[in-house]
Design a protein around this motif. Structure first.
Motif, mmCIF file in Angstrom:
data_model
loop_
_atom_site.group_PDB
_atom_site.id
_atom_site.type_symbol
_atom_site.label_atom_id
_atom_site.label_comp_id
_atom_site.label_asym_id
_atom_site.label_seq_id
_atom_site.Cartn_x
_atom_site.Cartn_y
_atom_site.Cartn_z
ATOM 1 N N HIS A 309 0.807 -1.226 0.000
ATOM 2 C CA HIS A 309 0.000 0.000 0.000
ATOM 3 C C HIS A 309 0.833 1.266 0.000
ATOM 4 N N GLY A 310 2.154 1.133 0.096
ATOM 5 C CA GLY A 310 3.014 2.310 -0.055
ATOM 6 C C GLY A 310 3.585 2.825 1.254
ATOM 7 N N LYS A 311 4.503 3.786 1.104
ATOM 8 C CA LYS A 311 5.178 4.374 2.264
ATOM 9 C C LYS A 311 4.463 5.636 2.710
ATOM 10 N N VAL A 312 4.331 5.788 4.017
ATOM 11 C CA VAL A 312 3.742 7.017 4.558
ATOM 12 C C VAL A 312 4.508 7.464 5.797
ATOM 13 N N PRO A 313 4.534 8.794 6.035
ATOM 14 C CA PRO A 313 5.177 9.294 7.255
ATOM 15 C C PRO A 313 4.364 8.878 8.476
ATOM 16 N N ILE A 314 5.041 8.434 9.528
ATOM 17 C CA ILE A 314 4.327 8.019 10.734
ATOM 18 C C ILE A 314 4.852 8.729 11.980
ATOM 19 N N GLY A 315 5.578 9.839 11.776
ATOM 20 C CA GLY A 315 6.005 10.635 12.924
ATOM 21 C C GLY A 315 4.767 11.196 13.593
ATOM 22 N N SER A 316 4.879 11.604 14.863
ATOM 23 C CA SER A 316 3.675 12.134 15.507
ATOM 24 C C SER A 316 3.372 13.510 14.915
ATOM 25 N N THR A 317 2.110 13.885 14.982
ATOM 26 C CA THR A 317 1.741 15.182 14.430
ATOM 27 C C THR A 317 1.757 16.206 15.553
ATOM 28 N N TYR A 318 2.111 17.409 15.201
ATOM 29 C CA TYR A 318 2.250 18.468 16.192
ATOM 30 C C TYR A 318 1.018 19.369 16.215
ATOM 31 N N ALA A 319 0.139 19.188 15.218
ATOM 32 C CA ALA A 319 -1.030 20.066 15.126
ATOM 33 C C ALA A 319 -2.300 19.234 15.240
ATOM 34 N N ARG A 320 -3.269 19.682 16.040
ATOM 35 C CA ARG A 320 -4.575 19.022 16.091
ATOM 36 C C ARG A 320 -5.651 20.102 16.096
ATOM 37 N N PRO A 321 -6.833 19.761 15.585
ATOM 38 C CA PRO A 321 -7.880 20.773 15.502
ATOM 39 C C PRO A 321 -8.234 21.308 16.893
ATOM 40 N N GLY A 322 -8.472 22.628 16.987
ATOM 41 C CA GLY A 322 -8.886 23.244 18.243
ATOM 42 C C GLY A 322 -10.395 23.174 18.402
ATOM 43 N N ARG A 323 -10.935 23.961 19.305
ATOM 44 C CA ARG A 323 -12.369 23.857 19.579
ATOM 45 C C ARG A 323 -13.224 24.463 18.474
ATOM 46 N N ALA A 324 -12.763 25.595 17.932
ATOM 47 C CA ALA A 324 -13.576 26.268 16.909
ATOM 48 C C ALA A 324 -13.025 25.938 15.525
ATOM 49 N N PRO A 325 -13.894 26.030 14.491
ATOM 50 C CA PRO A 325 -13.413 25.749 13.133
ATOM 51 C C PRO A 325 -12.250 26.684 12.776
ATOM 52 N N GLY A 326 -11.247 26.150 12.114
ATOM 53 C CA GLY A 326 -10.112 26.980 11.689
ATOM 54 C C GLY A 326 -9.093 27.222 12.786
ATOM 55 N N ARG A 327 -9.372 26.730 13.977
ATOM 56 C CA ARG A 327 -8.424 26.956 15.078
ATOM 57 C C ARG A 327 -7.704 25.647 15.385
ATOM 58 N N TRP A 328 -6.447 25.771 15.723
ATOM 59 C CA TRP A 328 -5.604 24.589 15.927
ATOM 60 C C TRP A 328 -4.838 24.695 17.237
ATOM 61 N N ILE A 329 -4.478 23.548 17.766
ATOM 62 C CA ILE A 329 -3.547 23.483 18.888
ATOM 63 C C ILE A 329 -2.249 22.894 18.318
#
Ligand code: PLP
Ligand code: SF4
Length: 348
Positions: A309-329
């Motif tokens: 199925h191919g190679k994909v990056p599996i490092g942890s992500t540093y960004a996750r969705p915040g409470r409101a749309p368009g906002r991130w933590i």
């Protein structure tokens, strides 16, 4: 000089009484070391990270249920012998299935070091025909085995043929030779790589002790010829599963003008369970480098998904969705969360 099982006992790298069982391993998976890598092993250290990579052990005779003879599913993507065409824009071309050393964790261990190790002239011609007939192929990755074991004359023939195919823009060689047999990177080999198209070399290196002065000189010969050199490493229990070792490896490579490209999560090849660590452990190791070493020293941590199925990056992500749309933590390198965009009423 190639060392086989018997030579390892002579050099004190395996006890003679273990030879019969190690011969059984060698019947299943090829064994070879070069003098250069054997010289890096400390025979007094039972956990030597170089020995772990190249000296066979009986653990290899045990197959874990999740392991496979074709761990990354290359077979289903092989339209003609010697070609693997999994991604639309690039193919693997495997003209040779011989290596200067046989890595005990190799994902292609069921293919390398066996009979019919050279693609026949007819099969090579058919592989080139396949590439010519597929204009979507933008890059050809010459791998194996190890293509740097081919004579310069054969390498010239491959490079010239690919160079002449109009839609091929990039020719990439994957090799262990700069580490395993650095003196083999002679002027004739370097000039065999000369092309109008971009030629890249990706060398396989896993431990900072592999980065010797002869290795540095062999990379220097490639780089001075205008060839960009990248590296790939495999994350391995007992070899480099330590942030300080990874840091020294990637710093050492960058200081030799080699850009770390991929850090591979180990593949589910047969008899390699003793090398495997969990993805979470891998992510923690990679995170430990973030912020601590230059961005030049950070490869992408990848997994080749079993089944082709191919190679994909599996490092942890540093960004996750915040409470409101368009906002991130977004987490900083120290693990502190921040809102993005910054909250104007609450500046942090
Ligand atoms: C790894 C691989 C490539 C190259 O992938 P990149 O992400 O471009 O380095 C191409 N084809 C196959 C089948 C591969 O396994
Ligand atoms: S050099 Fe590459 S192909 Fe050869 S044994 Fe090592 S990992 Fe496998």
């Amino acid at each position: 000089m190639t060392l086989r099982i018997e030579d390892l006992a002579e050099r004190g790298l395996v006890p003679p009484e273990r030879l019969p069982e190690l011969r059984r391993v060698a019947e299943n998976f090829a064994v070879a070391l070069t003098g250069d890598v054997a010289a890096l092993i400390d025979p007094a250290d039972p956990n030597d990270p170089i020995a772990a990579q190249f000296v066979p052990r009986t653990d290899e005779l045990a197959t874990a249920p999740e392991e496979s003879g074709d761990p990354i599913g290359d077979e289903r993507w092989s339209p003609v012998p010697g070609i693997v065409h999994r991604y639309p824009d690039r193919v693997l071309l495997k003209p040779i299935l011989v290596c200067p050393v046989y890595c005990r964790f190799c994902f292609r261990r069921e293919q390398v070091g066996r009979e019919h190790a050279l693609l026949s002239p007819d099969a090579l011609a058919a592989a080139f025909d396949y590439i010519r007939a597929h204009p979507e192929i933008w890059e050809v990755i010459v791998t194996g085995g190890d293509p740097f074991l081919l004579s310069p004359r054969r390498i010239v023939a491959i490079v010239k043929t690919l160079d002449a195919i109009p839609h091929v823009a990039v020719i990439r060689f994957h090799t262990r030779v700069p580490i395993a047999d650095p003196r083999r990177v002679r002027p004739a080999l370097v000039s065999a790589l000369a092309a109008e198209k971009a030629v890249y070399v990706v060398m396989h290196a896993n431990h900072p002790r592999e980065l010797t002065e002869p290795v540095r000189q062999s990379v220097g010969r490639l780089v001075r010829a205008g060839i960009p050199v990248l590296s790939q490493s495999v994350l391995l229990r007992g070899v480099n599963d330590d942030p300080a070792v990874l840091e020294a490896l990637f710093r050492g490579l960058v200081a030799m003008r080699v850009k770390p490209y991929y850090l591979h999560h180990p593949d589910l090849a047969r008899g390699t369970a003793h090398f495997r660590l969990g993805i979470e452990e891998g992510q923690n190791l990679v995170c430990a480098l973030r912020g601590r070493v230059s961005g030049l020293c950070q490869p992408t941590y990848v997994l080749d998904i079993p089944g082709g199925h191919g190679k994909v990056p599996i490092g942890s992500t540093y960004a996750r969705p915040g409470r409101a749309p368009g906002r991130w933590i977004v987490e900083d390198p120290a693990g502190e969360p921040h809102t993005y965009p910054p909250d104007v009423s609450d500046p942090d």
